[in-house]
Design an enzyme around this catalytic site. Structure first.
Site, PDB file in Angstrom:
ATOM      1  N   ASN A 149       0.850  -1.184   0.000  1.00  0.00           N
ATOM      2  CA  ASN A 149       0.000   0.000   0.000  1.00  0.00           C
ATOM      3  C   ASN A 149       0.890   1.240   0.000  1.00  0.00           C
ATOM      4  O   ASN A 149       2.120   1.146   0.005  1.00  0.00           O
ATOM      5  CB  ASN A 149      -0.987  -0.011   1.174  1.00  0.00           C
ATOM      6  CG  ASN A 149      -0.297  -0.048   2.530  1.00  0.00           C
ATOM      7  OD1 ASN A 149       0.801   0.494   2.709  1.00  0.00           O
ATOM      8  ND2 ASN A 149      -0.926  -0.685   3.509  1.00  0.00           N
ATOM      9  N   ARG A 150       0.277   2.398  -0.019  1.00  0.00           N
ATOM     10  CA  ARG A 150       1.047   3.639  -0.136  1.00  0.00           C
ATOM     11  C   ARG A 150       2.026   3.807   1.024  1.00  0.00           C
ATOM     12  O   ARG A 150       3.189   4.184   0.818  1.00  0.00           O
ATOM     13  CB  ARG A 150       0.084   4.824  -0.201  1.00  0.00           C
ATOM     14  CG  ARG A 150       0.756   6.180  -0.315  1.00  0.00           C
ATOM     15  CD  ARG A 150      -0.236   7.266  -0.683  1.00  0.00           C
ATOM     16  NE  ARG A 150      -1.504   7.100   0.015  1.00  0.00           N
ATOM     17  CZ  ARG A 150      -2.631   7.693  -0.384  1.00  0.00           C
ATOM     18  NH1 ARG A 150      -2.643   8.428  -1.477  1.00  0.00           N
ATOM     19  NH2 ARG A 150      -3.740   7.535   0.305  1.00  0.00           N
ATOM     20  N   ARG A 151       1.585   3.504   2.239  1.00  0.00           N
ATOM     21  CA  ARG A 151       2.468   3.663   3.402  1.00  0.00           C
ATOM     22  C   ARG A 151       3.630   2.690   3.331  1.00  0.00           C
ATOM     23  O   ARG A 151       4.788   3.061   3.586  1.00  0.00           O
ATOM     24  CB  ARG A 151       1.669   3.446   4.694  1.00  0.00           C
ATOM     25  CG  ARG A 151       2.507   3.521   5.962  1.00  0.00           C
ATOM     26  CD  ARG A 151       1.678   3.210   7.199  1.00  0.00           C
ATOM     27  NE  ARG A 151       1.050   1.909   7.111  1.00  0.00           N
ATOM     28  CZ  ARG A 151       1.693   0.750   7.325  1.00  0.00           C
ATOM     29  NH1 ARG A 151       2.994   0.741   7.612  1.00  0.00           N
ATOM     30  NH2 ARG A 151       1.038  -0.393   7.253  1.00  0.00           N
ATOM     31  N   GLU A 152       3.358   1.436   3.003  1.00  0.00           N
ATOM     32  CA  GLU A 152       4.425   0.438   2.921  1.00  0.00           C
ATOM     33  C   GLU A 152       5.440   0.797   1.840  1.00  0.00           C
ATOM     34  O   GLU A 152       6.648   0.618   2.026  1.00  0.00           O
ATOM     35  CB  GLU A 152       3.819  -0.939   2.653  1.00  0.00           C
ATOM     36  CG  GLU A 152       3.011  -1.484   3.824  1.00  0.00           C
ATOM     37  CD  GLU A 152       2.086  -2.634   3.443  1.00  0.00           C
ATOM     38  OE1 GLU A 152       1.644  -3.357   4.348  1.00  0.00           O
ATOM     39  OE2 GLU A 152       1.785  -2.786   2.233  1.00  0.00           O
TER      40      GLU A 152
ATOM     41  N   ASP B 134      -6.786  -7.636   1.044  1.00  0.00           N
ATOM     42  CA  ASP B 134      -6.858  -9.085   0.857  1.00  0.00           C
ATOM     43  C   ASP B 134      -7.657  -9.435  -0.393  1.00  0.00           C
ATOM     44  O   ASP B 134      -7.334 -10.385  -1.109  1.00  0.00           O
ATOM     45  CB  ASP B 134      -7.487  -9.745   2.086  1.00  0.00           C
ATOM     46  CG  ASP B 134      -6.625  -9.588   3.324  1.00  0.00           C
ATOM     47  OD1 ASP B 134      -5.389  -9.536   3.182  1.00  0.00           O
ATOM     48  OD2 ASP B 134      -7.172  -9.509   4.434  1.00  0.00           O
TER      49      ASP B 134
END
Length: 488
Positions: free
Chosen positions: A201-204, A272
């Protein structure tokens, strides 16, 4: 949308996905908070009920099964109650097989959330973060590798996907010609090198690359940095919430996919669903771009769902054909479907409200009542009398609008989250089935005369009497329409 995306989900039923990763038990404890502990300045929760769900890699596998595929789940659990609960849940899923390693020296990962009303008060984690038995995990993985079409590595940093296990699993899958999708947790994306596609995701992505900010250019830069970090990684798909997704395939220009959600109700489980859809699409020979486009559609569907975190192949086909034009349709359900939706709401600690009526010729009084009802809860169910029920109550000339039309109009209102038809004279059976936290009727009733008030009050629920708008009623509207015209 072209026929390629519409045809893909129909082929999911023949695909098998091998999911290797951190399996968890998600537990939700609900209760009321009405006092502070005399021992310390902390709230006291009077526990009322508990629910459990498959979590982590288990939820990816459940999404595969919901989309029509078959999932084989490989992970590790302890010889404990949580592990046995996970096994029992998996056994109840006909399209989900497990090859779970039972380690008596290890605790099953369990996350317990304590919830009061719509607020999470505390999360308690029971887990071992030490390295799991990699030899046993790889043996189970390799034993099933030949029978599957694609691999998903679901990393939650709980000790299953160590660097050694990752390298061996990716190498074995590559040798067997199986695509590999990674849902990462580690900030070191080089450990996933050799996979077909990574889905942060964007944060990861920001944490792994140091590329921060918003916008398409920033996302493209982050995706390029990911591919530079792992030279044998074929593609990176960054999920960006309301901004959609960005796909970077090695050697090709990045592609930005706008979010497709018509309306966002709940984002839980969307990641998921994306991983499961990507896996099944790649298993059926889709290009990374077509797989990402289909996963983007699936994400749009799942966040528009009411309290659920799975989509079906039929829903994907309908959306790909452009047939999902009316989001109100998702708000109309039969009792069984509605109970499943409400269970999802409760799993997230949402306060459920209920009201009912004929709602024939919707007028400002109806709208006001529904707005007041929604203000008293997080999710509002409307019990709607069927045509036969209205006729018994109001006479042979009613309803003016058929039940399908009345349900559609109600479902189009932002205050309404779910519409359920009932054929009885009263909604008592629905109230008993849903057990709403809040029961709402107009102030022309008293608490004692509201149908179901005794049931709701008995288990600690609340009855709210909504203020009425003077002179507003369907009967008055019909009377004015039928009155002879005055003058010429």
């Amino acid at each position: 949308m072209d026929d390629t995306l519409a045809k893909l989900p129909r082929a999911f039923s023949g695909a098998t996905v091998l999911v290797l990763g951190d399996v968890m038990l998600d537990r939700f404890v609900y209760g009321a908070v009405d006092r502070i502990s005399p021992e310390a300045p902390v709230p006291v929760i009077a526990v009322e009920r508990e629910t459990t769900m498959l979590g982590g890699a288990g939820n990816v596998a459940r999404n595969v099964a919901a989309l029509g595929g078959r999932a084989v789940l490989v992970g590790v659990i302890g010889d404990d109650d949580a592990g046995r609960a996970l096994t029992a849940m998996i056994d109840r899923e006909p399209s989900l097989d497990s090859a779970l390693i039972v380690d008596a020296k290890r605790r099953t990962t369990e996350k317990t959330r304590y919830i009061s009303g719509s607020h999470q008060m505390l999360r308690a984690d029971r887990e071992d973060r030490g390295e799991a038995d990699g030899v046993a995990l790889l043996a189970a993985f390799n034993a099933h590798l030949r029978e599957v079409d694609v691999v998903v590595l679901s990393d939650y940093a709980k000790g299953v996907l160590t660097p050694v296990v990752l390298r061996a699993a990716i190498a074995a899958a590559n040798a067997a010609g199986k695509p590999v999708i990674v849902d990462p947790k580690s900030r070191d994306f080089s450990r996933y090198d050799g996979a077909t596609l990574i889905k942060p995701n964007r944060r990861e992505a920001a944490e792994a690359t140091g590329v921060t900010g918003a916008g398409d250019e920033v996302a493209a830069e982050a995706a390029d940095a990911i591919l530079s970090t792992a030279p044998n990684l074929a593609a990176a798909l960054i999920t960006r919430g309301r901004a959609g997704m960005t796909l970077a395939v090695r050697g090709e220009a990045p592609v930005h996919l706008p979010a497709t959600a018509l309306e966002v109700f709940d984002v839980s489980g969307a990641g998921d669903t994306v991983a499961a859809t990507l896996a099944l699409a790649l298993a059926r020979g889709a290009s990374p771009l077509d797989a990402a486009r289909l996963a983007n559609l699936a994400a749009g569907l799942v966040v528009a769902k009411l309290g659920t975190d799975v989509v079906t192949a039929d829903e994907l086909v309908g959306l790909a054909h452009g047939e999902h034009a009316d989001p109100a349709v998702d708000k109309i359900a039969d009792l069984d479907g509605a109970l499943a939706i409400v269970a999802g709401w409760r799993a997230r600690g949402l306060k459920v409200g209920f009201t009912n009526g004929c709602f024939d010729l919707l007028h400002p009084g109806h709208v006001s009542l529904l707005a007041q009802a929604k203000a008293a809860c997080d999710r509002l169910i409307v019990g709607l009398n069927t045509d036969a029920s209205v006729q018994r109550l109001k006479g042979p000339t009613r309803p003016v609008q058929k039940e399908t039309g009345r349900a559609t109009v109600l479902a189009s209102l932002s205050a309404v989250d779910l519409v359920v038809l009932f054929d009885e004279q009263t909604p008592l059976n629905l109230i008993r089935a849903f057990r709403p936290d809040v029961l709402v009727k107009g102030a022309d009733y008293t608490v004692e005369t509201v149908v179901g008030s005794d049931v709701v009050l008995a288990y600690g629920g609340k009855v709210v009497l909504a203020q009425l708008k003077a002179g507003q009623s369907t009967t008055n509207l019909i009377g004015r329409m039928n009155a002879p015209a005055v003058g010429g």
